[in-house]
Design a protein around this motif. Structure first.
Motif, short mmCIF file in Angstrom:
data_model
loop_
_atom_site.label_atom_id
_atom_site.label_comp_id
_atom_site.label_asym_id
_atom_site.label_seq_id
_atom_site.Cartn_x
_atom_site.Cartn_y
_atom_site.Cartn_z
N PHE A 77 0.84 -1.08 0.09
CA PHE A 77 -0.15 -0.07 0.12
C PHE A 77 0.91 1.47 0.06
O PHE A 77 1.79 1.50 0.73
N LEU A 78 0.80 2.06 -1.10
CA LEU A 78 1.38 3.07 -1.13
C LEU A 78 1.17 4.14 0.15
O LEU A 78 -0.34 4.37 0.56
N VAL A 79 1.92 4.86 0.53
CA VAL A 79 1.56 5.83 1.69
C VAL A 79 0.75 7.00 1.49
O VAL A 79 0.98 7.53 0.07
N VAL A 80 0.21 7.71 2.36
CA VAL A 80 -0.92 8.71 2.21
C VAL A 80 0.07 9.90 1.38
O VAL A 80 1.12 10.30 1.94
N GLY A 81 -0.46 10.49 0.39
CA GLY A 81 0.36 11.69 -0.35
C GLY A 81 1.37 11.32 -1.16
O GLY A 81 1.85 12.24 -2.19
N HIS A 82 1.34 9.85 -1.49
CA HIS A 82 2.28 9.34 -2.41
C HIS A 82 1.68 8.22 -3.23
O HIS A 82 2.47 7.13 -3.54
N THR A 83 0.44 8.46 -3.67
CA THR A 83 -0.47 7.30 -4.11
C THR A 83 -0.11 7.33 -5.79
O THR A 83 -1.10 6.51 -6.14
N LYS A 84 0.35 8.00 -6.32
CA LYS A 84 0.36 8.09 -7.64
C LYS A 84 1.32 6.93 -8.13
O LYS A 84 2.31 6.48 -7.64
N ASN A 85 0.73 5.91 -9.40
CA ASN A 85 1.77 4.91 -9.82
C ASN A 85 1.31 4.71 -11.29
O ASN A 85 0.46 5.71 -11.90
N ALA A 86 1.77 3.87 -11.94
CA ALA A 86 2.03 3.54 -13.37
C ALA A 86 0.48 3.81 -13.93
O ALA A 86 0.15 4.15 -14.94
N ALA A 87 -0.40 3.03 -13.25
CA ALA A 87 -1.73 2.79 -13.74
C ALA A 87 -2.59 4.26 -13.86
O ALA A 87 -3.33 4.42 -14.68
N ASP A 88 -2.01 5.01 -12.90
CA ASP A 88 -2.74 6.27 -12.96
C ASP A 88 -2.45 7.41 -14.21
O ASP A 88 -3.29 7.88 -14.66
N ARG A 89 -1.44 6.99 -15.13
CA ARG A 89 -1.00 7.62 -16.22
C ARG A 89 -2.07 7.15 -17.17
O ARG A 89 -2.17 7.71 -18.30
N LEU A 90 -2.64 6.05 -16.94
CA LEU A 90 -3.37 5.20 -18.12
C LEU A 90 -5.03 5.68 -17.97
O LEU A 90 -5.53 5.40 -18.96
N PHE A 91 -5.18 6.37 -17.01
CA PHE A 91 -6.64 6.73 -17.03
C PHE A 91 -6.98 7.94 -17.87
O PHE A 91 -8.29 7.78 -18.45
N ASN A 92 -6.19 8.72 -18.14
CA ASN A 92 -6.49 9.67 -19.35
C ASN A 92 -6.77 8.99 -20.72
O ASN A 92 -7.42 9.40 -21.72
N SER A 93 -6.17 7.75 -20.69
CA SER A 93 -6.36 6.90 -22.06
C SER A 93 -7.78 6.55 -22.16
O SER A 93 -8.20 6.45 -23.20
N LEU A 94 -8.28 6.25 -21.16
CA LEU A 94 -9.83 5.99 -21.22
C LEU A 94 -10.74 7.09 -21.71
O LEU A 94 -11.68 6.63 -22.02
N LYS A 95 -10.34 8.32 -21.45
CA LYS A 95 -11.08 9.55 -21.86
C LYS A 95 -10.98 9.97 -23.27
O LYS A 95 -11.76 10.83 -23.94
N GLN A 96 -10.13 9.06 -24.20
CA GLN A 96 -9.78 9.64 -25.54
C GLN A 96 -11.29 9.99 -26.17
O GLN A 96 -11.30 10.73 -26.99
N GLU A 97 -11.98 9.17 -26.14
CA GLU A 97 -13.32 8.99 -27.09
C GLU A 97 -14.54 9.31 -26.30
O GLU A 97 -15.35 10.12 -26.60
N TYR A 98 -14.52 8.62 -25.17
CA TYR A 98 -15.87 8.78 -24.18
C TYR A 98 -16.18 10.32 -24.11
O TYR A 98 -17.31 10.74 -23.87
N ARG A 99 -15.25 11.14 -23.74
CA ARG A 99 -15.50 12.57 -23.46
C ARG A 99 -15.80 13.43 -24.64
O ARG A 99 -16.45 14.67 -24.45
N LYS A 100 -15.83 13.02 -25.87
CA LYS A 100 -16.13 13.52 -27.18
C LYS A 100 -17.44 13.03 -27.54
O LYS A 100 -18.01 13.74 -28.39
N LYS A 101 -18.12 12.09 -26.95
CA LYS A 101 -19.36 11.76 -27.44
C LYS A 101 -20.41 11.59 -26.55
O LYS A 101 -20.37 11.59 -25.27
N ASN A 102 -21.85 11.50 -27.03
CA ASN A 102 -22.80 11.27 -26.38
C ASN A 102 -23.07 9.66 -26.16
O ASN A 102 -23.13 8.95 -27.48
N LEU A 103 -22.92 9.07 -25.15
CA LEU A 103 -23.22 7.67 -24.84
C LEU A 103 -24.42 7.46 -24.28
O LEU A 103 -24.81 7.92 -23.37
#
Length: 266
Positions: A77-103
């Motif tokens: 478990f990452l300590v409080v205040g330092h919880t960023k990890n490699a997976a966090d960088r990928l969350f923006n990839s989820l937004k590539q299309e859905y933020r542009k569309k009406n679903l």
């Protein structure tokens, strides 16, 4: 990144759901083999106690070791205040299309989330969620008073968990016996047989009746006609309408009581 997607008609976001999705992911990656023992499994979490850092998820460490899938299992478990990890960088990839569309449908959402080659999207169903908390209560003791301050939970055998606050020199490891005494002598086959009777699907009532009503009354009129037949926009049953009516009355009484209390207070 493996992204599990589901609506609140399928399940909630508690400890049992997290434990179930961890197991589903490991099976999907073919890491839980019967004929081969993995060397070491490390899973890194943030410190969210409701979903991750709790007795249900932590005892999964012992369970994975108990079944002999790995020589060593570590939940870190990452300590409080330092919880960023490699997976966090990928969350923006989820937004590539859905933020542009009406679903308007769940399938459209899954399709929009799946455009990145770095992300595998797994639509999740109710049958994926199992009551690991009930299973672990049967076999194991709870880690009472030993969760918040520690960040590394490890197991090499299923009957104990090694706990450590950090890898710094001043923080020593200590071992917590976790298996209930009367299960210590069971062999692998007996444990698996017992688990089959205890590991059941989670009971889930589905989407909140008030939300069912709102989706039909407030949202459906703005949905294109070709999607209005989707189950999420279905007309509520008489039972659901009765629950919504009762909830509206309860909310009205609560607001009136709250106003009275505030008036008396002032």
């Amino acid at each position: 990144m493996h992204c599990h997607v589901y609506t609140d008609a399928v399940g909630k976001k508690g400890a049992n759901n997290v434990a179930s999705l961890i197991m589903k992911t490991l099976r999907g990656l073919n890491l839980l083999k019967k004929d081969t023992i993995g060397r070491e499994l490390n899973i890194i979490f943030d410190n969210c106690c409701g979903q991750n850092k709790n007795n249900t998820v932590l005892r999964l460490v012992a369970w994975l070791a108990q079944l002999g899938h790995f020589h060593e299992v570590n939940f870190i478990f990452l300590v409080v205040g330092h919880t960023k990890n490699a997976a966090d960088r990928l969350f923006n990839s989820l937004k590539q299309e859905y933020r542009k569309k009406n679903l308007y449908t769940f399938n459209q959402l899954v399709e929009a989330l799946s455009v990145s080659h770095t992300i595998t999207v797994h639509p999740t169903m109710s049958k994926d969620f199992l009551n690991y908390g009930n299973l672990f209560d049967f076999f194991y003791k709870k880690l009472t008073g030993q969760i918040k301050q520690n960040h590394i939970f490890s197991a090499r055998q299923g009957d104990e968990i090694t706990i450590q606050e950090s890898v710094l020199g001043q923080h020593k490891e200590f071992i917590v016996p976790i298996m209930k005494n009367h299960f210590k002598d069971l062999d692998y086959r007996e444990i698996v047989d017992a688990a089959e009777t205890k590991l059941m699907m989670l009971e889930w009532e589905g989407i909140n009746p008030y939300k069912v009503y709102e989706l039909f009354k407030n949202f459906r009129p703005y949905v294109p006609v070709e999607f209005q037949s989707e189950p999420m926009y279905a007309e509520p049953s008489p039972e659901v309408l009765a629950k919504v009516k009762a909830e509206k009355v309860d909310r009205k009484v609560f607001r009136a009581t709250l106003k009275t209390r505030l008036f008396i207070l002032f």
